[in-house]
Every structure is written in C-alpha cells, then in structure tokens.
Scaffold this motif. Structure first.
Motif, PDB file in Angstrom:
ATOM      1  N   PHE A   1     -39.248   2.888 -18.560  1.00 59.79           N
ATOM      2  CA  PHE A   1     -39.675   2.719 -16.952  1.00 59.79           C
ATOM      3  C   PHE A   1     -40.819   1.604 -16.801  1.00 59.79           C
ATOM      4  CE2 PHE A   1     -42.576   3.743 -13.333  1.00 59.79           C
ATOM      5  CZ  PHE A   1     -41.662   4.364 -12.383  1.00 59.79           C
ATOM      6  N   HIS A   2     -40.266   0.539 -16.184  1.00 59.00           N
ATOM      7  CA  HIS A   2     -40.989  -0.636 -15.874  1.00 59.00           C
ATOM      8  C   HIS A   2     -40.556  -1.085 -14.535  1.00 59.00           C
ATOM      9  CE1 HIS A   2     -43.033  -4.422 -16.180  1.00 59.00           C
ATOM     10  NE2 HIS A   2     -41.982  -5.187 -15.615  1.00 59.00           N
ATOM     11  N   ASN A   3     -41.519  -0.607 -13.510  1.00 56.64           N
ATOM     12  CA  ASN A   3     -41.171  -0.963 -12.095  1.00 56.64           C
ATOM     13  C   ASN A   3     -42.328  -1.257 -11.109  1.00 56.64           C
ATOM     14  OD1 ASN A   3     -38.259  -0.012 -12.079  1.00 56.64           O
ATOM     15  ND2 ASN A   3     -39.374   2.050 -13.001  1.00 56.64           N
ATOM     16  N   PRO A   4     -42.936  -2.672 -11.416  1.00 50.74           N
ATOM     17  CA  PRO A   4     -44.044  -3.306 -10.573  1.00 50.74           C
ATOM     18  C   PRO A   4     -43.521  -3.242  -8.888  1.00 50.74           C
ATOM     19  CG  PRO A   4     -42.630  -4.880 -11.982  1.00 50.74           C
ATOM     20  CD  PRO A   4     -42.162  -3.596 -12.221  1.00 50.74           C
TER      21      PRO A   4
ATOM     22  N   TYR B   1     -46.254  -8.198  -8.802  1.00 50.68           N
ATOM     23  CA  TYR B   1     -45.023  -8.272  -7.872  1.00 50.68           C
ATOM     24  C   TYR B   1     -45.100  -9.306  -6.754  1.00 50.68           C
ATOM     25  CZ  TYR B   1     -41.459  -7.040  -4.209  1.00 50.68           C
ATOM     26  OH  TYR B   1     -40.763  -7.035  -3.357  1.00 50.68           O
ATOM     27  N   LEU B   2     -46.259  -9.155  -5.986  1.00 52.25           N
ATOM     28  CA  LEU B   2     -46.627  -9.754  -4.751  1.00 52.25           C
ATOM     29  C   LEU B   2     -46.821 -11.642  -5.105  1.00 52.25           C
ATOM     30  CD1 LEU B   2     -48.939  -7.674  -2.666  1.00 52.25           C
ATOM     31  CD2 LEU B   2     -46.583  -8.088  -2.186  1.00 52.25           C
ATOM     32  N   ARG B   3     -47.082 -11.775  -6.475  1.00 47.48           N
ATOM     33  CA  ARG B   3     -47.513 -13.056  -6.871  1.00 47.48           C
ATOM     34  C   ARG B   3     -46.048 -14.034  -6.902  1.00 47.48           C
ATOM     35  NH1 ARG B   3     -52.109 -12.277 -11.079  1.00 47.48           N
ATOM     36  NH2 ARG B   3     -53.778 -12.551  -9.636  1.00 47.48           N
ATOM     37  N   LEU B   4     -45.075 -13.300  -7.450  1.00 51.62           N
ATOM     38  CA  LEU B   4     -43.789 -13.652  -7.440  1.00 51.62           C
ATOM     39  C   LEU B   4     -43.233 -13.606  -6.137  1.00 51.62           C
ATOM     40  CD1 LEU B   4     -42.481 -12.357 -10.885  1.00 51.62           C
ATOM     41  CD2 LEU B   4     -43.384 -14.726 -10.205  1.00 51.62           C
ATOM     42  N   VAL B   5     -43.259 -12.767  -5.385  1.00 50.86           N
ATOM     43  CA  VAL B   5     -42.507 -12.594  -4.169  1.00 50.86           C
ATOM     44  C   VAL B   5     -42.891 -13.515  -2.842  1.00 50.86           C
ATOM     45  CG1 VAL B   5     -41.624 -10.870  -2.434  1.00 50.86           C
ATOM     46  CG2 VAL B   5     -41.269 -10.530  -5.077  1.00 50.86           C
ATOM     47  N   VAL B   6     -44.316 -13.217  -2.435  1.00 53.89           N
ATOM     48  CA  VAL B   6     -44.967 -13.942  -1.557  1.00 53.89           C
ATOM     49  C   VAL B   6     -44.496 -15.332  -1.216  1.00 53.89           C
ATOM     50  CG1 VAL B   6     -46.879 -14.487  -0.099  1.00 53.89           C
ATOM     51  CG2 VAL B   6     -46.750 -12.594  -1.088  1.00 53.89           C
ATOM     52  N   GLY B   7     -43.849 -15.464   0.019  1.00 48.56           N
ATOM     53  CA  GLY B   7     -43.481 -16.707   0.489  1.00 48.56           C
ATOM     54  C   GLY B   7     -42.154 -16.950   0.133  1.00 48.56           C
ATOM     55  N   ARG B   8     -41.565 -16.041  -0.556  1.00 51.22           N
ATOM     56  CA  ARG B   8     -39.905 -15.947  -1.023  1.00 51.22           C
ATOM     57  C   ARG B   8     -39.225 -14.791  -0.768  1.00 51.22           C
ATOM     58  NH1 ARG B   8     -39.080 -18.281  -6.982  1.00 51.22           N
ATOM     59  NH2 ARG B   8     -40.557 -16.556  -7.462  1.00 51.22           N
ATOM     60  N   GLU B   9     -39.799 -14.068   0.331  1.00 49.03           N
ATOM     61  CA  GLU B   9     -39.316 -12.829   0.638  1.00 49.03           C
ATOM     62  C   GLU B   9     -37.863 -12.717   0.836  1.00 49.03           C
ATOM     63  OE1 GLU B   9     -41.697 -14.219   1.902  1.00 49.03           O
ATOM     64  OE2 GLU B   9     -43.620 -12.940   1.871  1.00 49.03           O
ATOM     65  N   GLU B  10     -37.191 -13.779   1.007  1.00 50.19           N
ATOM     66  CA  GLU B  10     -35.552 -13.548   1.289  1.00 50.19           C
ATOM     67  C   GLU B  10     -34.989 -13.491  -0.083  1.00 50.19           C
ATOM     68  OE1 GLU B  10     -34.075 -13.348   4.235  1.00 50.19           O
ATOM     69  OE2 GLU B  10     -36.154 -13.614   5.153  1.00 50.19           O
ATOM     70  N   GLU B  11     -35.633 -13.681  -1.140  1.00 45.17           N
ATOM     71  CA  GLU B  11     -34.913 -13.793  -2.126  1.00 45.17           C
ATOM     72  C   GLU B  11     -35.671 -12.549  -3.235  1.00 45.17           C
ATOM     73  OE1 GLU B  11     -35.146 -17.608  -4.582  1.00 45.17           O
ATOM     74  OE2 GLU B  11     -36.350 -18.157  -2.927  1.00 45.17           O
TER      75      GLU B  11
ATOM     76  N   CYS C   1     -35.186  -9.490  -3.910  1.00 46.39           N
ATOM     77  CA  CYS C   1     -34.375  -8.620  -4.727  1.00 46.39           C
ATOM     78  C   CYS C   1     -33.846  -9.212  -5.807  1.00 46.39           C
ATOM     79  CB  CYS C   1     -33.123  -8.152  -3.749  1.00 46.39           C
ATOM     80  SG  CYS C   1     -33.698  -6.988  -2.540  1.00 46.39           S
ATOM     81  N   ARG C   2     -33.719 -10.437  -5.721  1.00 51.94           N
ATOM     82  CA  ARG C   2     -33.367 -11.131  -7.084  1.00 51.94           C
ATOM     83  C   ARG C   2     -34.389 -11.446  -7.809  1.00 51.94           C
ATOM     84  NH1 ARG C   2     -34.412 -15.823  -8.805  1.00 51.94           N
ATOM     85  NH2 ARG C   2     -35.193 -16.755  -6.878  1.00 51.94           N
ATOM     86  N   ILE C   3     -35.843 -11.599  -7.274  1.00 45.81           N
ATOM     87  CA  ILE C   3     -36.714 -11.621  -8.095  1.00 45.81           C
ATOM     88  C   ILE C   3     -37.224 -10.440  -8.871  1.00 45.81           C
ATOM     89  CG2 ILE C   3     -39.381 -12.248  -8.012  1.00 45.81           C
ATOM     90  CD1 ILE C   3     -38.550 -14.129  -5.554  1.00 45.81           C
ATOM     91  N   CYS C   4     -36.918  -9.453  -7.925  1.00 47.69           N
ATOM     92  CA  CYS C   4     -37.285  -7.946  -8.457  1.00 47.69           C
ATOM     93  C   CYS C   4     -36.509  -7.430  -9.451  1.00 47.69           C
ATOM     94  CB  CYS C   4     -37.386  -7.164  -7.231  1.00 47.69           C
ATOM     95  SG  CYS C   4     -37.568  -5.462  -7.498  1.00 47.69           S
ATOM     96  N   TYR C   5     -35.291  -7.967  -9.546  1.00 45.91           N
ATOM     97  CA  TYR C   5     -34.226  -7.617 -10.653  1.00 45.91           C
ATOM     98  C   TYR C   5     -34.758  -8.429 -11.931  1.00 45.91           C
ATOM     99  CZ  TYR C   5     -31.187  -5.723  -6.864  1.00 45.91           C
ATOM    100  OH  TYR C   5     -30.796  -4.857  -5.788  1.00 45.91           O
ATOM    101  N   GLU C   6     -35.087  -9.635 -11.616  1.00 45.96           N
ATOM    102  CA  GLU C   6     -35.362 -10.512 -12.849  1.00 45.96           C
ATOM    103  C   GLU C   6     -36.421 -10.130 -13.436  1.00 45.96           C
ATOM    104  OE1 GLU C   6     -33.566 -14.723 -11.145  1.00 45.96           O
ATOM    105  OE2 GLU C   6     -35.602 -14.462 -11.433  1.00 45.96           O
TER     106      GLU C   6
END
Ligand code: SF4
Length: 181
Positions: free
Chosen positions: A31-34, A71-81, A83-88
């Motif tokens: 279980f690792h789900n940021p 999570y937000l550090r990686l996603v903010v500004g790249r919201e369209e991507e 899910c890919r970032i989240c899976y990675e």
C-alpha cells in the motif's frame, strides 16, 4: 512464486488476490498511495485495505505516510498528465520496494479498475520494471469487476466514490465541471 502487488485500495484488491492465488502466485501487497486525498479519506482507505489484508491472510507492506505534498510537487502545473505521473510515482516506489524485499516481479491492482487508463498502466509498469531489472506481471482483471464488488460488499469494506486525488474528487462532485468536460 511470490510477487509484490501494488494495492491501490482494499476493494480493488478483493478479486485480483484470489485470482493470483488460483494461479499459484502469492502476492505481498504494498500500500503506497500518495494520490489519496484528503487526509481522512486516506486514513479510511488505508483502514479498508488493512481489513482486507487481515481477512485474506495477506502479507503486506504499508506506507502510512500521507503523500499530499509529495504528490502535488510532481503534479502542479502538469495536471493534464497527472494520471501518468501518479502511476509512475506508485509503481516506481513498488519497484524500489521489491528490490529491498528481494522480489523479482511486480504488478498492481490498478489493472482491475474499469475507470483507470489500463494501457498506460501496463506500459508504465513494464517500463519501470525493466528499468529496475524486474518483471511486470500483466493481467487484465477488469473482467472480475463485479466479483470484486461482491467480495467487498460481503466484507462490508468501505468503497470509495472517487479515484483518489483532489482533482478527481472535484470531477466526481462538481456538476458544472462535469458539464464543461
Ligand atoms: S485521477 Fe486517479 S490515477 Fe489520476 S492522478 Fe488522480 S488519483 Fe491518480
């Protein structure tokens, strides 16, 4: 054979775990789900996962840290991507954990969901596994959708109404946003 199975939540693990066992594969669930927000929702899903692990006699590894900032550090500004970032994020950590545990194969219960980007998960899992010298065990568990729901209901497990991140929570409840999309 033992594998490290990334578990996105309890309900999505309910059908894949018995399916793997039928094949003679014993999963260690990770279980690792940021990506699960907000904090009370994270705690609730983690509790449901622990309930399932207990009921199934499942060996598991649990990352109890709430990963909103990560999570937000990686996603903010790249919201369209996102899910890919989240899976990675989740599968990279799964690969690292497998190396630590000396396991050579990884997979994920995300392959059970009808609502996820199935081919992207497969591709991401295969690339990440290869980069770590591991194998990605691909299975299409979407056909077990109803079986998983029935099992979760029978266990009285909490079943979440949205995918996980704060963006998906808005998409689930914001009617205006849904209309615009
Ligand atoms: S919608 Fe789901 S898969 Fe996509 S970023 Fe949000 S939590 Fe992750």
């Amino acid at each position: 054979m033992k594998i490290l199975l990334h578990a996105c939540c309890g309900p999505c693990s309910a059908a894949p775990v018995p399916a793997l066992r039928e094949e003679g594969i014993e999963p260690v669930a990770f279980f690792h789900n940021p990506n699960i927000h907000p904090f009370r929702e994270f705690r609730r899903r983690l509790a449901a996962f622990r309930e399932l692990a207990e009921a199934y006699g499942l060996e598991c590894e649990i990352d109890r840290d709430y990963g909103l900032v990560e999570y937000l550090r990686l996603v903010v500004g790249r919201e369209e991507e996102r899910c890919r970032i989240c899976y990675e994020m989740r599968l990279s950590e799964t690969a690292r954990k497998a190396k630590t545990l000396g396991l050579e194969t990884i997979s994920t219960t995300l392959l059970y969901s009808r609502y996820q980007k199935h081919e992207l998960i497969r591709r991401t899992g295969e690339e990440i596994a290869a980069a770590h010298g591991l194998t990605f065990l691909y299975r299409d568990w979407r056909g077990l959708w109803q079986e998983g729901i029935d099992r979760a209901i029978a266990m009285d497990l909490y079943r979440q109404p949205y995918c996980g991140c704060i963006y998906s929570e808005q998409e689930r409840y914001d009617k205006k946003l849904r209309r615009r999309k």
